[in-house]
Write an enzyme that holds these catalytic residues in place. Structure first.
Site, PDB file in Angstrom:
ATOM      1  CB  ILE A 157      -0.962   0.001   1.208  1.00  0.00           C
ATOM      2  CG1 ILE A 157      -1.917  -1.196   1.135  1.00  0.00           C
ATOM      3  CG2 ILE A 157      -1.759   1.307   1.254  1.00  0.00           C
ATOM      4  CD1 ILE A 157      -2.770  -1.251  -0.120  1.00  0.00           C
ATOM      5  CG  ASP A 168      10.035  -1.681   3.955  1.00  0.00           C
ATOM      6  OD1 ASP A 168      10.321  -2.562   4.793  1.00  0.00           O
ATOM      7  OD2 ASP A 168       9.325  -1.904   2.965  1.00  0.00           O
ATOM      8  NE  ARG A 214      12.761  -5.763  12.932  1.00  0.00           N
ATOM      9  CZ  ARG A 214      12.103  -6.782  12.396  1.00  0.00           C
ATOM     10  NH1 ARG A 214      10.815  -6.954  12.670  1.00  0.00           N
ATOM     11  NH2 ARG A 214      12.710  -7.648  11.611  1.00  0.00           N
ATOM     12  CB  SER A 241     -11.462  -0.985   4.603  1.00  0.00           C
ATOM     13  OG  SER A 241     -12.843  -1.044   4.278  1.00  0.00           O
ATOM     14  CB  CYS A 242     -10.182  -0.814  -0.461  1.00  0.00           C
ATOM     15  SG  CYS A 242     -10.169  -2.550   0.035  1.00  0.00           S
ATOM     16  CB  THR A 294      -5.322  -8.897   0.281  1.00  0.00           C
ATOM     17  OG1 THR A 294      -5.874  -9.767   1.269  1.00  0.00           O
ATOM     18  CG2 THR A 294      -6.426  -8.065  -0.347  1.00  0.00           C
ATOM     19  CB  THR A 316     -15.627  -7.503   5.258  1.00  0.00           C
ATOM     20  OG1 THR A 316     -15.310  -6.107   5.085  1.00  0.00           O
ATOM     21  CG2 THR A 316     -17.057  -7.715   4.805  1.00  0.00           C
ATOM     22  NE  ARG A 320     -10.555 -10.912   1.470  1.00  0.00           N
ATOM     23  CZ  ARG A 320      -9.379 -10.541   1.971  1.00  0.00           C
ATOM     24  NH1 ARG A 320      -8.253 -10.990   1.428  1.00  0.00           N
ATOM     25  NH2 ARG A 320      -9.322  -9.725   2.999  1.00  0.00           N
ATOM     26  CG  ASN A 324      -8.709  -4.775  -4.217  1.00  0.00           C
ATOM     27  OD1 ASN A 324      -9.249  -5.240  -5.224  1.00  0.00           O
ATOM     28  ND2 ASN A 324      -7.535  -5.195  -3.780  1.00  0.00           N
TER      29      ASN A 324
END
EC number: 1.2.1.12
Length: 304
Positions: A2, A22, A67, A138-139, A169, A198, A221, A303
């Site tokens: 994302i 990251d 982290r 959320s999407c 996903t 969901t 899904r 999404n």
């Protein structure tokens, strides 16, 4: 993933991205993953690693590898707004750790248990400048909420059920494997249609209080890489023909929700919405009406 797509979108919109974090990959691997994308295609600009920086279209981006978000020195890079897209730090308490490093605001790219939740075109007017941590939901909620708003504003939703037929996903398994308490979620993603939970429909009640307790839903899904579709089946308080419903959705799509809610009456399928920037695209030809108070409405969304 994302985060990489947010970076692509930010560049497309001309936003100044000054830093990324990251902890799992180095900057050379970042270049590779950003340049090549199996779903959305190769990045059309330039991206290289240079002196420890990620350089996109000639713009240097500071790279952190922490982290713990509290250890990211966002201020040193001039970052003011942080997109928290790990899916891990989704509460106000956890996301607020970004503020310790100098960030002024945090946007969580997922639903949150306690952060104020906003969906473009639906409830942004409730945003207050003193809010430091917010959720963009959320999407699926971003697809469902604009459509539900139009229908409720014009015809009153008495109650409804939503199903999202959702693309695979990253949390799913490539082959059967253990998956905590949600056993079905652990089945091979490419081999199965998997019923799943969901919270997207219930979340609509948070951004449209009038619908709180009136909607719930589930997901299937399916083994496609991207693009999902919402099936919203509702009972209406004010009777309307399907043509009248379509007209109101099209009016909103061309008016106050332009760019957020789309409208199509073409013979479309899922791949036609790959990289579509609308939150939701109403499919006028796919919906059906049983009578003037009971209707099934279909809306597509990328999404990712």
């Amino acid at each position: 993933r994302i985060g990489r797509l947010v970076l692509r979108a930010a560049i497309d919109k001309g936003a100044s991205v000054v830093a990324v974090n990251d902890p799992f990959i180095d900057v050379n691997y970042m270049v590779y993953l950003f340049k090549f994308d199996s779903t959305h295609g190769r990045f059309k600009g330039t991206v290289v690693a240079e002196g420890g920086f990620l350089v996109v279209n000639g713009q240097k981006i500071t790279v952190f590898s922490e982290r713990d978000p509290a250890n990211i020195n966002w201020a040193s890079a001039g970052a003011e707004y942080v997109v928290e897209s790990t899916g891990v730090f989704t509460t106000i308490e956890k996301a607020s750790t970004h503020l310790k490093g100098g960030a002024k605001k945090v946007v969580i790219s997922a639903p949150s248990a306690d952060a104020p939740m906003f969906v473009c075109g639906v409830n942004l007017d409730a945003y207050k400048p003193d809010m430091k941590v917010v959720s963009n939901a959320s999407c699926t909620t971003n697809c469902l909420a604009p459509l539900a708003k139009v229908i409720n504003d014009n015809f009153e939703i008495v109650e409804g059920l939503m199903t999202t037929v959702h693309a695979t996903t990253a949390t799913q398994k490539t082959v059967d494997g253990p998956s905590g308490k949600l056993w079905r979620d652990g089945r091979g993603a490419a081999q199965n249609i998997i019923p799943a939970a969901t919270g997207a429909a219930k979340a609509v009640g948070k951004v449209i209080p009038a619908l709180n307790g009136k909607l719930t839903g589930m997901a299937f899904r399916v083994p496609t890489p991207n693009v999902s579709v919402v099936d919203l089946t509702v009972r209406l308080g004010k009777g309307a023909s399907y043509d009248e419903i379509k007209a109101k959705v099209q009016e909103a799509a061309n008016g106050p929700l332009k760019g957020i809610l789309g409208y199509t009456d073409e013979e479309v399928v899922s791949t036609d919405f790959l990289s579509d920037t609308h939150s939701s695209v109403f499919d006028a030809k796919a919906g059906i009406s049983l009578n003037d108070k009971f209707v099934k409405l279909i809306s597509w969304y990328d999404n990712e």
